[in-house]
Motif scaffolding. Sequence first.
Motif, PDB file in Angstrom:
ATOM      1  N   VAL A 170      -1.758   6.241  12.653  1.00  0.00           N
ATOM      2  CA  VAL A 170      -0.979   6.739  11.515  1.00  0.00           C
ATOM      3  C   VAL A 170      -1.459   6.119  10.209  1.00  0.00           C
ATOM      4  O   VAL A 170      -1.686   6.815   9.209  1.00  0.00           O
ATOM      5  CB  VAL A 170       0.524   6.450  11.746  1.00  0.00           C
ATOM      6  CG1 VAL A 170       1.325   6.709  10.470  1.00  0.00           C
ATOM      7  CG2 VAL A 170       1.057   7.311  12.895  1.00  0.00           C
ATOM      8  N   ALA A 171      -1.634   4.821  10.183  1.00  0.00           N
ATOM      9  CA  ALA A 171      -1.983   4.142   8.930  1.00  0.00           C
ATOM     10  C   ALA A 171      -3.359   4.547   8.419  1.00  0.00           C
ATOM     11  O   ALA A 171      -3.597   4.525   7.208  1.00  0.00           O
ATOM     12  CB  ALA A 171      -1.932   2.628   9.132  1.00  0.00           C
ATOM     13  N   ALA A 172      -4.262   4.918   9.308  1.00  0.00           N
ATOM     14  CA  ALA A 172      -5.621   5.264   8.892  1.00  0.00           C
ATOM     15  C   ALA A 172      -5.638   6.374   7.850  1.00  0.00           C
ATOM     16  O   ALA A 172      -6.498   6.383   6.957  1.00  0.00           O
ATOM     17  CB  ALA A 172      -6.448   5.667  10.110  1.00  0.00           C
ATOM     18  N   PHE A 173      -4.692   7.310   7.921  1.00  0.00           N
ATOM     19  CA  PHE A 173      -4.687   8.432   6.983  1.00  0.00           C
ATOM     20  C   PHE A 173      -4.196   8.032   5.598  1.00  0.00           C
ATOM     21  O   PHE A 173      -4.581   8.658   4.597  1.00  0.00           O
ATOM     22  CB  PHE A 173      -3.841   9.570   7.550  1.00  0.00           C
ATOM     23  CG  PHE A 173      -4.525  10.260   8.689  1.00  0.00           C
ATOM     24  CD1 PHE A 173      -5.428  11.279   8.466  1.00  0.00           C
ATOM     25  CD2 PHE A 173      -4.300   9.856   9.998  1.00  0.00           C
ATOM     26  CE1 PHE A 173      -6.090  11.899   9.508  1.00  0.00           C
ATOM     27  CE2 PHE A 173      -4.960  10.462  11.049  1.00  0.00           C
ATOM     28  CZ  PHE A 173      -5.853  11.485  10.809  1.00  0.00           C
ATOM     29  N   PHE A 174      -3.368   7.011   5.517  1.00  0.00           N
ATOM     30  CA  PHE A 174      -2.878   6.581   4.206  1.00  0.00           C
ATOM     31  C   PHE A 174      -3.979   5.929   3.378  1.00  0.00           C
ATOM     32  O   PHE A 174      -3.915   5.934   2.146  1.00  0.00           O
ATOM     33  CB  PHE A 174      -1.688   5.644   4.372  1.00  0.00           C
ATOM     34  CG  PHE A 174      -0.447   6.352   4.820  1.00  0.00           C
ATOM     35  CD1 PHE A 174       0.328   7.040   3.907  1.00  0.00           C
ATOM     36  CD2 PHE A 174      -0.071   6.352   6.156  1.00  0.00           C
ATOM     37  CE1 PHE A 174       1.475   7.722   4.312  1.00  0.00           C
ATOM     38  CE2 PHE A 174       1.069   7.018   6.571  1.00  0.00           C
ATOM     39  CZ  PHE A 174       1.844   7.710   5.646  1.00  0.00           C
ATOM     40  N   ARG A 175      -4.982   5.399   4.033  1.00  0.00           N
ATOM     41  CA  ARG A 175      -6.126   4.856   3.288  1.00  0.00           C
ATOM     42  C   ARG A 175      -6.855   5.973   2.547  1.00  0.00           C
ATOM     43  O   ARG A 175      -7.173   5.850   1.372  1.00  0.00           O
ATOM     44  CB  ARG A 175      -7.052   4.126   4.255  1.00  0.00           C
ATOM     45  CG  ARG A 175      -8.239   3.454   3.599  1.00  0.00           C
ATOM     46  CD  ARG A 175      -7.879   2.155   2.930  1.00  0.00           C
ATOM     47  NE  ARG A 175      -9.094   1.471   2.508  1.00  0.00           N
ATOM     48  CZ  ARG A 175      -9.361   1.086   1.270  1.00  0.00           C
ATOM     49  NH1 ARG A 175      -8.480   1.284   0.295  1.00  0.00           N
ATOM     50  NH2 ARG A 175     -10.485   0.472   0.979  1.00  0.00           N
ATOM     51  N   ASN A 176      -7.084   7.108   3.217  1.00  0.00           N
ATOM     52  CA  ASN A 176      -7.721   8.239   2.544  1.00  0.00           C
ATOM     53  C   ASN A 176      -6.849   8.815   1.442  1.00  0.00           C
ATOM     54  O   ASN A 176      -7.355   9.189   0.378  1.00  0.00           O
ATOM     55  CB  ASN A 176      -8.060   9.339   3.550  1.00  0.00           C
ATOM     56  CG  ASN A 176      -9.293   9.010   4.353  1.00  0.00           C
ATOM     57  OD1 ASN A 176      -9.228   8.163   5.247  1.00  0.00           O
ATOM     58  ND2 ASN A 176     -10.419   9.637   4.036  1.00  0.00           N
ATOM     59  N   ALA A 177      -5.551   8.862   1.680  1.00  0.00           N
ATOM     60  CA  ALA A 177      -4.655   9.341   0.638  1.00  0.00           C
ATOM     61  C   ALA A 177      -4.743   8.446  -0.589  1.00  0.00           C
ATOM     62  O   ALA A 177      -4.745   8.927  -1.738  1.00  0.00           O
ATOM     63  CB  ALA A 177      -3.223   9.394   1.161  1.00  0.00           C
ATOM     64  N   GLY A 178      -4.851   7.150  -0.367  1.00  0.00           N
ATOM     65  CA  GLY A 178      -4.993   6.219  -1.476  1.00  0.00           C
ATOM     66  C   GLY A 178      -6.291   6.390  -2.230  1.00  0.00           C
ATOM     67  O   GLY A 178      -6.348   6.159  -3.448  1.00  0.00           O
ATOM     68  N   PHE A 179      -7.359   6.811  -1.542  1.00  0.00           N
ATOM     69  CA  PHE A 179      -8.639   7.031  -2.214  1.00  0.00           C
ATOM     70  C   PHE A 179      -8.510   8.058  -3.343  1.00  0.00           C
ATOM     71  O   PHE A 179      -9.243   7.998  -4.329  1.00  0.00           O
ATOM     72  CB  PHE A 179      -9.697   7.544  -1.229  1.00  0.00           C
ATOM     73  CG  PHE A 179     -10.128   6.552  -0.191  1.00  0.00           C
ATOM     74  CD1 PHE A 179      -9.986   5.187  -0.369  1.00  0.00           C
ATOM     75  CD2 PHE A 179     -10.700   7.000   1.005  1.00  0.00           C
ATOM     76  CE1 PHE A 179     -10.390   4.283   0.597  1.00  0.00           C
ATOM     77  CE2 PHE A 179     -11.116   6.107   1.974  1.00  0.00           C
ATOM     78  CZ  PHE A 179     -10.957   4.753   1.781  1.00  0.00           C
ATOM     79  N   VAL A 180      -7.607   9.029  -3.168  1.00  0.00           N
ATOM     80  CA  VAL A 180      -7.452  10.080  -4.185  1.00  0.00           C
ATOM     81  C   VAL A 180      -6.111   9.962  -4.920  1.00  0.00           C
ATOM     82  O   VAL A 180      -5.577  10.933  -5.442  1.00  0.00           O
ATOM     83  CB  VAL A 180      -7.616  11.479  -3.555  1.00  0.00           C
ATOM     84  CG1 VAL A 180      -9.066  11.726  -3.212  1.00  0.00           C
ATOM     85  CG2 VAL A 180      -6.742  11.659  -2.322  1.00  0.00           C
ATOM     86  N   GLY A 181      -5.597   8.729  -4.960  1.00  0.00           N
ATOM     87  CA  GLY A 181      -4.500   8.426  -5.874  1.00  0.00           C
ATOM     88  C   GLY A 181      -3.098   8.543  -5.337  1.00  0.00           C
ATOM     89  O   GLY A 181      -2.132   8.379  -6.100  1.00  0.00           O
TER      90      GLY A 181
END
Length: 251
Positions: A170-181
């Motif tokens: 689950v947490a892995a996807f929040f890193r990508n979301a953070g990449f785009v703000g």
Amino acid sequence: MSRPCVDIIGSYLSPYVRKGLVCLDFKGIDYRIDPIVPFYANDQFDAISPVRRIPVLIDASVTLADSTVICEYLEERHPSPTLYPSTPEARARARWLEEFADTRMGEVFIWRFFNELAIRRFVWGEKTDETVVKRTLDVEIPEVLDYLEEQLPDRGAFFFGEIGIADIAVAAFFRNAGFVGFGVDAARWPAVAAFVQRTLDHPGFGKLKAFEDLLLTTPIERHRQALADAGAPLTPTSFGTDSPRRGVLQI
């Protein structure tokens, strides 16, 4: 005795690769990485990943091309420490949360958000579909976060007490979301916000951050060299190529 070592094919920026790498670190398994963006994979890549998806794991006697299968293989091959909770009920629920992450969160956070804001622009030279992004932010991401808020046992807690496969997936996807703000609104989703911070602060994720941040500011064609200069554990050869092509699957 030397630590086991495997090869991973796939970019540090992929949430699915990230899941696999964190699980490898959790298990104490060293890796070498061929950090390709899957759109920039050569024809030989088809033989190890027929749908041209990442990650691919290459071990001494097996090649696997799915992050869930890879993590299950690691658990069976190296059962301690365990990635899964102890009871059949909890293990089944952990597998479901991993599936929810890989499918629904992948669809929403990657293909309808990260893809629109990053992949379409930097790989294909296409414009962002702002209508898709707006609906994703207004409707689909809140639906995902509402569900996760209900599933987490307490603010800042892992799903099953200790960090495991469900938390990592689950947490892995929040890193990508953070990449785009994107960041989780802690007032609206306090349990999710605390969970994301705690999980991404885990050393398994932290060890990847410098490589991820480097790639965000590096042209795709220079990813491998930049990582070599930064000391990443690269494979001696690569499945990468210079020209992008679309994969077999649309999402």
